[in-house]
Write a protein that holds these residues in place. Structure first.
Motif, short mmCIF file in Angstrom:
data_model
loop_
_atom_site.label_atom_id
_atom_site.label_comp_id
_atom_site.label_asym_id
_atom_site.label_seq_id
_atom_site.Cartn_x
_atom_site.Cartn_y
_atom_site.Cartn_z
N TYR A 23 33.35 42.05 42.62
CA TYR A 23 33.86 42.37 41.28
C TYR A 23 35.33 42.75 41.33
O TYR A 23 36.12 42.39 40.45
N ALA A 24 35.72 43.48 42.38
CA ALA A 24 37.12 43.85 42.53
C ALA A 24 37.99 42.60 42.68
O ALA A 24 39.08 42.49 42.08
N LEU A 25 37.54 41.62 43.48
CA LEU A 25 38.30 40.39 43.64
C LEU A 25 38.35 39.61 42.33
O LEU A 25 39.38 38.98 41.99
N THR A 26 37.25 39.60 41.60
CA THR A 26 37.23 38.92 40.30
C THR A 26 38.22 39.57 39.34
O THR A 26 38.92 38.89 38.57
N LYS A 27 38.27 40.90 39.38
CA LYS A 27 39.22 41.62 38.53
C LYS A 27 40.66 41.24 38.88
O LYS A 27 41.53 41.09 37.99
N LEU A 28 40.93 41.05 40.16
CA LEU A 28 42.26 40.63 40.59
C LEU A 28 42.60 39.25 40.02
O LEU A 28 43.73 39.01 39.57
N LEU A 29 41.64 38.32 40.04
CA LEU A 29 41.88 36.99 39.49
C LEU A 29 42.11 37.05 37.99
O LEU A 29 42.96 36.33 37.44
N ILE A 30 41.35 37.92 37.30
CA ILE A 30 41.53 38.05 35.85
C ILE A 30 42.93 38.56 35.53
O ILE A 30 43.63 38.04 34.64
N PHE A 31 43.36 39.58 36.26
CA PHE A 31 44.68 40.15 36.00
C PHE A 31 45.79 39.22 36.46
O PHE A 31 46.95 39.34 36.00
N SER A 32 45.48 38.28 37.39
CA SER A 32 46.52 37.35 37.84
C SER A 32 46.94 36.41 36.72
O SER A 32 48.05 35.84 36.76
N GLU A 33 46.06 36.21 35.73
CA GLU A 33 46.41 35.37 34.59
C GLU A 33 47.40 36.08 33.67
O GLU A 33 48.05 35.45 32.84
N ILE A 34 47.43 37.41 33.81
CA ILE A 34 48.40 38.19 33.03
C ILE A 34 49.29 38.88 34.04
O ILE A 34 48.96 39.93 34.58
N GLY A 35 50.41 38.29 34.34
CA GLY A 35 51.22 38.69 35.48
C GLY A 35 51.60 40.16 35.49
O GLY A 35 51.55 40.83 36.52
N ARG A 36 51.94 40.73 34.33
CA ARG A 36 52.44 42.10 34.30
C ARG A 36 51.35 43.10 34.71
O ARG A 36 51.64 44.14 35.29
N LEU A 37 50.08 42.78 34.40
CA LEU A 37 49.00 43.70 34.79
C LEU A 37 48.69 43.61 36.27
O LEU A 37 48.37 44.61 36.91
N MET A 38 48.80 42.42 36.82
CA MET A 38 48.47 42.25 38.23
C MET A 38 49.42 43.02 39.13
O MET A 38 49.02 43.57 40.15
N TYR A 39 50.68 43.09 38.74
CA TYR A 39 51.67 43.73 39.59
C TYR A 39 51.83 45.21 39.28
O TYR A 39 52.77 45.84 39.76
N ASN A 40 50.92 45.76 38.49
CA ASN A 40 50.90 47.21 38.26
C ASN A 40 50.52 47.89 39.58
O ASN A 40 49.44 47.67 40.12
N PRO A 41 51.39 48.75 40.15
CA PRO A 41 51.09 49.35 41.47
C PRO A 41 49.83 50.20 41.47
O PRO A 41 49.12 50.27 42.48
N TRP A 42 49.52 50.85 40.33
CA TRP A 42 48.32 51.69 40.30
C TRP A 42 47.07 50.83 40.28
O TRP A 42 46.05 51.21 40.89
N PHE A 43 47.13 49.68 39.61
CA PHE A 43 45.98 48.77 39.66
C PHE A 43 45.78 48.23 41.07
O PHE A 43 44.65 48.19 41.57
N LEU A 44 46.87 47.83 41.72
CA LEU A 44 46.76 47.32 43.09
C LEU A 44 46.23 48.40 44.03
O LEU A 44 45.44 48.11 44.94
N SER A 45 46.63 49.65 43.79
CA SER A 45 46.13 50.74 44.62
C SER A 45 44.63 50.94 44.40
O SER A 45 43.87 51.10 45.36
N LEU A 46 44.21 50.93 43.12
CA LEU A 46 42.78 51.09 42.83
C LEU A 46 41.98 49.91 43.37
O LEU A 46 40.88 50.09 43.92
N PHE A 47 42.54 48.70 43.23
CA PHE A 47 41.87 47.50 43.76
C PHE A 47 41.70 47.60 45.28
O PHE A 47 40.62 47.38 45.83
N SER A 48 42.76 47.96 45.97
CA SER A 48 42.71 48.06 47.44
C SER A 48 41.73 49.14 47.88
O SER A 48 40.95 48.95 48.82
#
Length: 782
Positions: free
Chosen positions: A96-121
């Motif tokens: 699910y975390a990887l799927t969330k990354l793919l979903i946010f990759s379609e919206i570039g500004r959300l994918m590169y949010n450092p707090w999202f990347l931290s939570l994802f990692s």
């Protein structure tokens, strides 16, 4: 103590998980994160769902820790039984975390949010940590008093022989078994290196083929030029040619290497079996042992060679394919990764179950082989009692047990293939759908998508091969564990004596010997037995059947060790002598001699392959066997058949006597050497024995009165106890057990129509003539 440490780690991990996940979520959301996301949740904008996975992890770990603390006896076992389910739940969170990354990759500004990347990692890392901590928790002792585990492991089941296994302590690790098999291949390190080189060469060539296929398609579709199409095709042809040649060389070298492994395993196993004590062969049926030596070793080499070759090839190709896939599109590669863990878990479950079934099948086959071997080896007895039908039904029943297990294997394989195919199809549909989206949005070309899809198909084949390899390896490991079980067995009675004196007189002493067979340790067949045989004298053991006479012979031959007391030769315990030296000085002629399916000469000089022909002939003359051997079709080069079936009973016995005499032993043991023969054959064999009794220390077990009464000492046994000792006249005067046995034999002669025996002291020749004409086979033996 270990349980407290693991629980403390779990509590610390949960606290850190809650704190970090909450901080990352709050910082990555709006001013009122929880209230806003709960009122108007949007999967494309919110990361609340990613934060919620920590609740699942926390409940799982804290619930398991509390459960073990409350029930320390059964808690670890229950936690271990839920291990696969927890792995699946953790994989779902990771997916699910990887799927969330793919979903946010379609919206570039959300994918590169450092707090999202931290939570994802952190979500990915904590999902893996959950599996690790669960595994540690399932292996705790449960905290019984003194740190002892009070429950039985799964492996602590009662074996067929009534003994209880020791579970995890004795369960052989599959990886260790494979490592050990590879260790036996260290002598072939050069060949294996060559095979691995060609494996890499073929894998690299195959990895480039889909890439240049996509280039050729782009040359037609995009460039519409033969030049752009021809160059990739030439490269493709060269890669295919080199790959084919490398595959052939690799396969041949692997086959050669594992064939040599098979030879080593069989040789090592057979040498180990030759070192085991006689009690081992009493407790294990010949069919079980030969099954390990033949079918199991063959299965190990075949399965390991095929599957190890396939595994290395598929693994190297898979790594290369995934590298190309990731370089083409990391998004599609991420989609592909999503399905891998589930297939891996499925393969693990199936592999463990198949390994268990394989062991059961091997055991059932060994039982079937036991029935077949026993029946074939005793075919005359089966035929004489018309037991063919019963034995056939018994063998068929054993085969039905094997077939029932084979059906379980077939059903398990069918379910595994069904689930695997469904998973692969779902993955391919997902890749095509998402890949089409990437092509439409100009994130990759059509040729690249085709190349990627070819790579995915090839990668799927690699994964399928690896999953089947795992199953095959587990099957081979199951057989290897049975082989190593015998290879690792240390004989309870070692043959490491060192004594080999230059002079050997042949003094035999039994000192307070108490003995029970290893298969019946509760029943003493000898009880405090003591007697002495002086060098050059003849001592006879007599007594009713089952009194322990043959057991004395087995102890003197060092087949077994007594529980109490000692058997001495020239004042030294028999186990202190070198094995070869002992049996060059002590020779045995049994009641039913076993000959090998070789020539007469090889049977006589068995154990002495360099004995010259004249020595063989001399021993045969002493055994009164030379004349009949010369009358055979090929003389001393005539084959005797299996167990000497082509010779008569008297001929086999005389060959056995020659086999004993060729060693010129100081101690000669005659264990009822004439009891199974007819009167004429007995007379011929007895003549051979009479010529050698005077030159050796002789221990004789016989029922012929003439042989017994000429012995220097007669030891009378009954129920494992020495009842009387002395010469014939002395024992007759005692009118004890020996006197009754003699009278019983004399009465047997008279009742069978023989002449009355007025005097025991009649000349030996007269006694032999009387016995040979009186139906000797019906005389009671002692």
């Amino acid at each position: 103590m270990r349980l407290i440490v693991v629980v403390s780690c779990i509590v610390t991990f949960v606290v850190v998980d809650v704190v970090l996940s909450t901080v990352f979520y709050i910082q990555g959301s709006g001013p009122n994160p929880f209230s806003e996301d709960l009122e108007d949740f949007n999967i494309y904008q919110s990361i609340l769902d990613l934060w919620a996975t920590l609740m699942v992890r926390s409940c799982l770990l804290l619930g398991a820790a509390i459960g073990i603390l409350v029930n320390r006896t059964e808690g670890p076992c229950r936690v271990a039984s839920l291990g696969t389910l927890v792995v699946l739940v953790s994989l779902v969170m990771l997916t699910y975390a990887l799927t969330k990354l793919l979903i946010f990759s379609e919206i570039g500004r959300l994918m590169y949010n450092p707090w999202f990347l931290s939570l994802f990692s952190w979500t990915c890392a904590s999902s893996v940590g959950t599996m690790v901590l669960w595994k540690l928790l399932s292996r705790t002792d449960g905290g019984a008093a003194g740190g002892e585990r009070v429950r039985l492991d799964e492996g602590d089941e009662e074996d067929e022989d009534g003994t209880r296994g020791t579970g995890d302590k004795e369960r052989v690790n599959s990886g260790a078994t494979l490592g050990r098999l590879l260790y036996y291949c260290k002598k072939d390190a050069g060949l294996l290196s060559l095979a691995f080189f060609f494996l890499l060469l073929s894998a690299v060539c195959e990895a480039f083929i889909p890439y240049y296929t996509g280039k050729a398609i782009d040359g037609i579709v995009i460039h519409k030029s033969m030049e752009y199409f021809t160059k990739p095709m030439i490269v493709l042809s060269g890669l295919a040619l080199v790959s084919s040649l490398a595959i052939g060389v690799r396969g041949g070298v692997f086959s050669l290497t594992l064939a040599r492994l098979n030879i080593r395993l069989r040789n090592l196993l057979f040498r180990t079996l030759m070192q085991q004590e006689i009690g081992f062969f009493d407790a294990n049926h010949t069919g079980d042992i030969t099954s390990r030596l033949t079918s199991d070793t063959t299965q190990v080499s075949d399965l390991i060679s095929q599957n190890l070759n396939l595994f290395l090839r598929s693994f190297v190709k898979g790594v290369g394919f995934f590298g190309f896939m990731f370089s083409m599109s990391w998004k599609l590669s991420l989609v592909t990764i999503l399905g891998f863990p589930y297939i891996a878990v499925l393969s693990k479950l199936y592999g463990d179950y198949y390994k268990k079934l394989t062991k059961e099948v091997q055991t059932s086959l060994a039982h079937a082989n036991k029935v077949a071997e026993e029946t074939i080896s005793a075919m005359k007895t089966v035929r004489s009692f018309a037991g063919e039908g019963h034995e056939a039904e018994s063998y068929h029943a054993r085969l039905q047990e094997v077939f029932a297990l084979n059906k379980k294997q077939a059903v398990a394989f069918a379910c595994f293939m069904w689930s695997t195919c469904i998973s692969e199809l779902a993955l391919q549909v997902t890749i095509l759908f998402y890949g089409g989206h990437l092509v439409v949005t100009d994130q990759m070309t059509g040729g690249a998508l085709i190349s990627f899809f070819i790579y995915e198909l090839e990668l799927g084949e690699c994964l399928e091969s690896i999953s089947s390899v795992y199953t095959g390896l587990m099957q081979g490991v199951g057989a290897a564990e049975k082989v190593f079980e015998y290879i690792d067995r240390k004989p309870e009675q070692s043959l490491d004596g060192q004594e080999a004196p230059e002079t050997f007189h042949g003094l035999v002493e039994f000192e307070n010997v108490t003995f029970a067979y290893p298969t019946r340790p509760e029943t003493n067949v000898l009880k405090n037995v003591s007697f002495r045989i002086q060098p050059g004298e003849v001592t006879a053991l007599v007594g009713p059947s089952g009194s322990g006479k043959s057991s004395c012979v087995s102890l003197l031959e060092n087949f077994y060790w007594p529980q109490h007391g000692q058997v001495l030769l020239d004042g030294r315990p028999v186990q202190m002598y070198q094995h070869g030296y002992l049996h060059s000085k002590v020779a045995l002629v049994g009641q039913e001699p076993v000959l090998f399916a070789r020539t007469v000469q090889k049977n006589i000089c068995y154990g002495l392959p360099d004995a010259p022909p004249e020595v063989v002939a001399s021993a045969a003359r002493k055994a009164n066997a030379h004349n009949f051997i010369c009358g055979l079709s090929k003389g001393y080069d005539t084959g005797v058949g299996e167990k000497g079936a082509q010779l008569s009973g008297g001929q086999k016995q005389r060959v056995a006597i020659a086999r004993a005499l060729i060693r010129n032993p100081r101690v000669l043991i005659l264990d009822e050497a004439t009891s199974a023969l007819d009167a004429e054959s007995e007379h011929v064999v007895q003549q051979a024995l009479d010529t050698v009794l005077q030159n050796h220390t002789v221990l004789v077990i016989a029922h012929r009165l003439s042989t017994v009464q000429r012995a220097n000492t007669i030891v009378v046994l009954e129920d494992g106890v020495v009842m009387e000792q002395g010469c014939h006249d002395k024992l007759m005067d005692l009118k004890g057990l020996y006197y009754r046995l003699v009278q019983r034999q004399m009465l047997g002669f008279e009742s069978n129509g023989g002449p009355p025996r007025p005097a025991i002291e009649a000349p030996p020749s007269q006694k032999e003539e009387e016995q040979e004409g009186s139906g000797d086979e019906d005389v009671p033996r002692y």
